[in-house]
Write an enzyme that holds these catalytic residues in place. Structure first.
Site, short mmCIF file in Angstrom:
data_model
loop_
_atom_site.label_atom_id
_atom_site.label_comp_id
_atom_site.label_asym_id
_atom_site.label_seq_id
_atom_site.Cartn_x
_atom_site.Cartn_y
_atom_site.Cartn_z
N THR A 177 -17.78 24.87 17.45
CA THR A 177 -18.29 26.22 17.66
C THR A 177 -19.08 26.36 18.96
O THR A 177 -19.41 27.48 19.37
CB THR A 177 -19.15 26.66 16.46
OG1 THR A 177 -20.18 25.67 16.24
CG2 THR A 177 -18.31 26.77 15.21
N HIS A 178 -19.39 25.25 19.61
CA HIS A 178 -20.02 25.32 20.93
C HIS A 178 -19.02 25.67 22.04
O HIS A 178 -19.39 26.21 23.08
CB HIS A 178 -20.62 23.97 21.33
CG HIS A 178 -21.90 23.62 20.64
ND1 HIS A 178 -21.98 23.34 19.29
CD2 HIS A 178 -23.16 23.47 21.13
CE1 HIS A 178 -23.24 23.04 19.00
NE2 HIS A 178 -23.97 23.10 20.09
N TYR A 237 -24.36 16.47 16.15
CA TYR A 237 -23.85 15.83 14.94
C TYR A 237 -22.55 15.08 15.23
O TYR A 237 -22.17 14.18 14.50
CB TYR A 237 -23.53 16.88 13.87
CG TYR A 237 -24.70 17.42 13.08
CD1 TYR A 237 -26.03 17.22 13.47
CD2 TYR A 237 -24.46 18.13 11.90
CE1 TYR A 237 -27.08 17.74 12.71
CE2 TYR A 237 -25.50 18.64 11.13
CZ TYR A 237 -26.81 18.44 11.54
OH TYR A 237 -27.84 18.96 10.79
N GLY A 238 -21.86 15.53 16.29
CA GLY A 238 -20.48 15.08 16.52
C GLY A 238 -20.29 13.59 16.71
O GLY A 238 -19.20 13.07 16.53
N ASP A 254 -25.62 25.69 11.84
CA ASP A 254 -24.97 24.82 12.83
C ASP A 254 -25.95 23.72 13.23
O ASP A 254 -27.16 23.86 13.02
CB ASP A 254 -24.55 25.62 14.08
CG ASP A 254 -23.82 24.73 15.10
OD1 ASP A 254 -22.86 24.02 14.71
OD2 ASP A 254 -24.21 24.70 16.27
N SER A 255 -25.41 22.67 13.82
CA SER A 255 -26.27 21.59 14.31
C SER A 255 -27.18 22.07 15.44
O SER A 255 -28.19 21.43 15.73
CB SER A 255 -25.40 20.44 14.81
OG SER A 255 -24.63 20.89 15.90
N GLU A 260 -25.76 22.22 25.07
CA GLU A 260 -27.13 22.22 24.51
C GLU A 260 -28.17 22.13 25.63
O GLU A 260 -29.29 22.59 25.48
CB GLU A 260 -27.30 21.05 23.53
CG GLU A 260 -26.54 21.24 22.22
CD GLU A 260 -27.21 22.23 21.24
OE1 GLU A 260 -28.44 22.19 21.10
OE2 GLU A 260 -26.48 23.03 20.64
#
Ligand code: DGL
Length: 271
Positions: free
Chosen positions: A190-191, A39-40, A7-8, A155
């Site tokens: 996925t976050h 990344y989004g 994942d990022s 994050e």
């Protein structure tokens, strides 16, 4: 061989934990590209390049099968890696994403056939969800809403704060303003399971909220059942190692919040 989960940043941990609940016997390597997250908001070329580097890194660390536990990477990089890069690499390497299994699951969940998608700007712009849905369920309409503030909130471990409520409400309201017939929401990043309680608070009560962990875990179990040559090459000691492109201590302290357990992480540079 181990199974790589990429994942990022921290989001893929929500997928890893469900995969380990379902398939505890295998050995896993998790790689978070935290140094370059999110990344989004990045272009197709950049997401593809970063994802490819991390996938190669996982292949260099005893992984033969890598799951892109990131919708943005699945939307922007998976197809090109599968079609253009893998044929030039050594035999038998595989990369799977999270979008296809999620779309396969929604057919039986929606009654109104209008599904909301909350995801990063990159995933929404790619149109991957409406395109995959059109192939499998042409009668289902997917209404997308980009939520660019959510990954930075998570994050930075701010997802429980009052500030997070403001942004959760903002994007949830914006989604339902587009179509009030939506009866199912896909958390297509996925976050986002980390925000599920707040999303539930601001979405209409009767709406189904679909998270991807269990869906992806079941789909991986099915994949391994069907691909015995890969399944038999997987080592089965039930271990997991965590790598991050950021500082290892920083990853450890945040990841343990996501997983509700202390972990040890190692720093690694992307290839
Ligand atoms: N967890 C990733 C996803 O599923 C996203 C994040 C990012 O913006 O880095 O799309």
């Amino acid at each position: 061989m181990k199974i790589g989960i990429f994942d990022s940043g921290y989001g893929g941990l929500t997928i890893l934990s469900k995969i380990r609940d379902r398939l505890p016997q295998y050995d896993y390597i998790y790689l978070g590209d935290n140094a370059r997250t999110p990344y989004g908001t990045r272009s197709f070329e950049v997401v593809y390049q970063y994802t490819l580097e991390c996938v190669k890194r996982l292949f260099s660390m005893e992984c033969r099968l890598v799951i892109l536990a990131c919708n943005t990477a699945s939307a922007k990089a998976l197809r090109t890696i599968q079609q253009t890069d893998l044929p030039h690499m050594r035999e038998g390497l595989r990369v799977l994403g999270v979008i296809r299994p999620t779309v396969e699951a929604i057919g039986s969940l929606t009654r109104t056939r209008v599904v909301g998608l909350l995801a990063t700007d990159g995933t929404i712009q790619s149109q991957s969800y409406p395109m995959e849905t059109e192939k499998l369920f042409p009668d289902i309409k997917v209404i997308g809403q980009a939520c660019p503030m959510w990954v930075p909130l998570i994050e930075n471990n701010e997802h429980h704060s009052a500030g997070a409520d403001y942004f959760v409400r903002k994007y949830t309201d914006a989604l339902f303003a587009k179509d009030s017939r939506i009866d199912t929401i896909i958390l297509g990043c996925t976050h986002y399971p980390l925000l599920i309680e707040k999303i539930r608070r601001y979405a209409p009560q009767e709406v189904n909220i679909v998270t991807q962990g269990e869906i992806v875990a079941e789909s991986l179990a099915d994949y391994l059942r069907r691909h015995t040559e890969i399944e038999t090459s997987c080592t089965k000691e039930g271990t997991v190692r965590f790598f991050t492109t950021e500082n290892a201590e920083k990853f450890q302290s945040s990841a343990s919040i996501f997983l509700n357990a202390p972990i040890t992480a190692e720093h690694i540079a992307a290839l």
